[in-house]
Every structure is written in structure tokens, then in C-alpha cells.
Write a protein that holds these residues in place. Structure first.
Motif, PDB file in Angstrom:
ATOM      1  N   UNK A 129       4.311   9.195   2.459  1.00  0.00           N
ATOM      2  CA  UNK A 129       4.222  10.289   3.819  1.00  0.00           C
ATOM      3  C   UNK A 129       2.528  10.323   3.680  1.00  0.00           C
ATOM      4  N   UNK A 130       1.727  10.089   3.137  1.00  0.00           N
ATOM      5  CA  UNK A 130       0.237  10.544   3.491  1.00  0.00           C
ATOM      6  C   UNK A 130      -0.527   9.162   4.278  1.00  0.00           C
ATOM      7  N   UNK A 131       0.027   7.999   3.458  1.00  0.00           N
ATOM      8  CA  UNK A 131      -0.717   6.357   3.543  1.00  0.00           C
ATOM      9  C   UNK A 131       0.168   5.401   4.209  1.00  0.00           C
ATOM     10  N   UNK A 132       1.372   5.660   3.950  1.00  0.00           N
ATOM     11  CA  UNK A 132       2.353   4.579   5.148  1.00  0.00           C
ATOM     12  C   UNK A 132       3.085   4.987   6.534  1.00  0.00           C
ATOM     13  N   UNK A 133       3.229   5.757   5.770  1.00  0.00           N
ATOM     14  CA  UNK A 133       4.047   6.829   7.258  1.00  0.00           C
ATOM     15  C   UNK A 133       3.266   6.492   8.926  1.00  0.00           C
ATOM     16  N   UNK A 134       1.942   6.715   8.220  1.00  0.00           N
ATOM     17  CA  UNK A 134       1.062   7.402   8.878  1.00  0.00           C
ATOM     18  C   UNK A 134       0.137   6.046  10.043  1.00  0.00           C
ATOM     19  N   UNK A 135       0.277   5.039   9.538  1.00  0.00           N
ATOM     20  CA  UNK A 135      -0.285   3.868   9.529  1.00  0.00           C
ATOM     21  C   UNK A 135       0.664   2.550   9.904  1.00  0.00           C
ATOM     22  N   UNK A 184       1.135  -2.544   2.160  1.00  0.00           N
ATOM     23  CA  UNK A 184       2.386  -1.867   3.295  1.00  0.00           C
ATOM     24  C   UNK A 184       1.973  -3.040   4.509  1.00  0.00           C
ATOM     25  N   UNK A 185       0.491  -2.339   5.304  1.00  0.00           N
ATOM     26  CA  UNK A 185       0.985  -2.547   6.304  1.00  0.00           C
ATOM     27  C   UNK A 185       1.105  -4.817   6.469  1.00  0.00           C
ATOM     28  N   UNK A 186       0.715  -5.509   5.575  1.00  0.00           N
ATOM     29  CA  UNK A 186       0.531  -6.757   5.454  1.00  0.00           C
ATOM     30  C   UNK A 186       2.250  -7.294   5.152  1.00  0.00           C
ATOM     31  N   UNK A 187       3.690  -6.267   4.188  1.00  0.00           N
ATOM     32  CA  UNK A 187       4.503  -6.341   4.270  1.00  0.00           C
ATOM     33  C   UNK A 187       5.760  -6.281   5.690  1.00  0.00           C
ATOM     34  N   UNK A 188       4.808  -5.147   6.180  1.00  0.00           N
ATOM     35  CA  UNK A 188       5.149  -4.484   7.647  1.00  0.00           C
ATOM     36  C   UNK A 188       5.394  -5.672   8.465  1.00  0.00           C
ATOM     37  N   UNK A 189       4.150  -6.434   8.614  1.00  0.00           N
ATOM     38  CA  UNK A 189       3.908  -7.025   9.848  1.00  0.00           C
ATOM     39  C   UNK A 189       5.020  -8.599   9.084  1.00  0.00           C
ATOM     40  N   UNK A 190       5.013  -9.060   7.894  1.00  0.00           N
ATOM     41  CA  UNK A 190       5.601  -9.892   7.500  1.00  0.00           C
ATOM     42  C   UNK A 190       7.581 -10.126   7.470  1.00  0.00           C
TER      43      UNK A 190
END
Length: 217
Positions: A15-21, A70-76
Motif C-alpha cells: 500500500x505505502x511503497x508500491x502502489x504510491x510509486x 517492484x519498479x523494475x519488475x513493473x516495467x519488465x
């Protein structure tokens, strides 16, 4: 600390780290919500498993902050059709997340003790192979890979890894650029890879990628 507490910490991370970024891929969120990160860190570090920073796992190494991974996997955009090469398996956390997303995962770890820990932590998880090798060498025996994930901050992305990408493949990493850790997405275009830096984001150094030193006069 009880399992229920870790479950709440994992939910708070999402909630606080992934979804907000800008981690918006629902499959990445689901995978990171499912994998118990606390199982991949030493007992003395478990209370910090979901902190917004790296977590020490021994041998001079640390797991990347959840946000960076999370951000790396999100764009992969990893799917079940992908054959993934993970560089820097450490204790196996990111490999476990990737197992939820990919068709197959080959995870490379240069440190033999960490590789053994990763194998123990991932025992019974299907679709993952852990290999002990130098990070910069990758694992050409299972190439080409549609996705390569470098799970740590590196000074450069070597050609040895680029050569293991499939046509239309993609590679993600945190790269030091002018003293700043920048997340990068690379895509193959012919024999070359074009990189796009999409965020400044802290991470944990991954050994073996030092640039050659130059002399100044």
C-alpha cells in the motif's frame, strides 16, 4: 514476531511503497503480496524485511529495497511466456517473486554460500534453477532470455549479458549514472540495446560490475 504481523507488514509495503510509486502491474503487486519476504532474510533481520531500504543477508550483500525490485519488475512486464535470467539471486527472494510471473527463471549468484541459501529457500518452488557463476557472465547455456533482471545497483550493463537477450528482449537494472542510482529499461533493437532511464531510486550494490579504471594526467 508472529505470521499475522508479517502479513500486515507485507500489506503495508504494498500500500505505502508500491502502489504510491507507479508499481501498477496487478501481477507484480499480487506476486509481492504473496511471497513472504521475511523467509529470505536472517532471523536477526526479519523485523526489517519490509522496510523501505536494503536488508542485510550476510556475505556483504543486501536485498534490494522492495520498491526498487517492484519498479523494475513493473516495467519488465514478465509473463508466463518469458524465459527470465535473474542476476544476483542472493537468498532467493526476487527469484520467488519471478516464479509467480514467468514461465521459467534461471537465477545466477556469484557467492556460493548465498547460492546454497537460495536453493534451500526455494526448495519445492517450480520453474526456478539456481546457478553459481559470476554475475557479469550470466548463464549462456539457457540463453536466449526474453527478460533479464539485474537485482542490484551496477556501474554498467556488460555486453556479455546483452548477448544473452532474445530478439525483442528487455533488460532492467539500477545503474549508477553521475553518482545517482537510476532505474533503466533496455530493449533490443537489432544487435544493440536502447536504454531508457525512468526513475531515480536507491538500491543495494551488486558486485562484479565495476567499470575499468582510467588514468588521468
Amino acid at each position: 514476531m508472529g505470521q499475522e504481523n508479517f502479513k500486515q507488514m507485507r500489506k503495508a509495503m504494498v500500500v505505502s511503497q508500491l502502489r504510491t510509486t507507479d508499481v501498477s502491474d496487478p501481477r507484480v503487486i499480487a506476486a509481492m503480496s504473496h511471497v513472504p519476504r521475511e523467509d529470505f532474510v536472517p532471523a536477526a533481520q526479519r523485523s526489517f524485511a519490509y522496510a523501505d531500504r536494503g536488508v542485510q543477508v550476510g556475505e556483504g550483500r543486501a536485498l534490494n529495497p522492495p520498491l526498487t525490485t517492484g519498479r523494475l519488475l513493473n516495467v519488465a512486464h514478465v509473463t508466463k511466456n518469458d524465459n527470465v535470467l535473474l542476476i544476483g539471486a542472493a537468498t532467493g527472494y526476487t527469484a520467488a517473486v519471478l516464479a509467480q510471473l514467468a514461465g521459467s527463471v534461471t537465477a545466477i549468484e556469484a557467492n556460493a554460500k548465498l547460492a546454497a541459501t537460495a536453493k534451500k529457500n526455494l526448495a519445492g518452488v517450480e520453474g526456478i534453477t539456481i546457478e553459481t557463476a559470476e554475475h557479469v557472465d550470466g548463464w549462456s547455456k539457457s540463453a536466449p532470455y526474453s527478460v533479464i533482471v539485474i537485482d542490484g545497483v551496477v556501474d554498467q550493463i556488460p555486453q556479455t549479458l546483452v548477448d544473452q537477450l532474445a530478439p525483442d528482449g528487455r533488460i532492467v537494472a539500477a545503474v549508477m549514472n553521475d553518482g545517482v542510482s537510476r532505474l533503466a529499461l533496455g530493449r533490443t533493437a537489432g544487435e544493440h540495446v536502447g536504454y531508457q532511464y525512468f526513475a531515480d531510486c536507491g538500491g543495494c550494490p551488486l558486485p562484479g560490475f565495476d567499470k575499468a579504471k582510467t588514468f588521468t594526467f
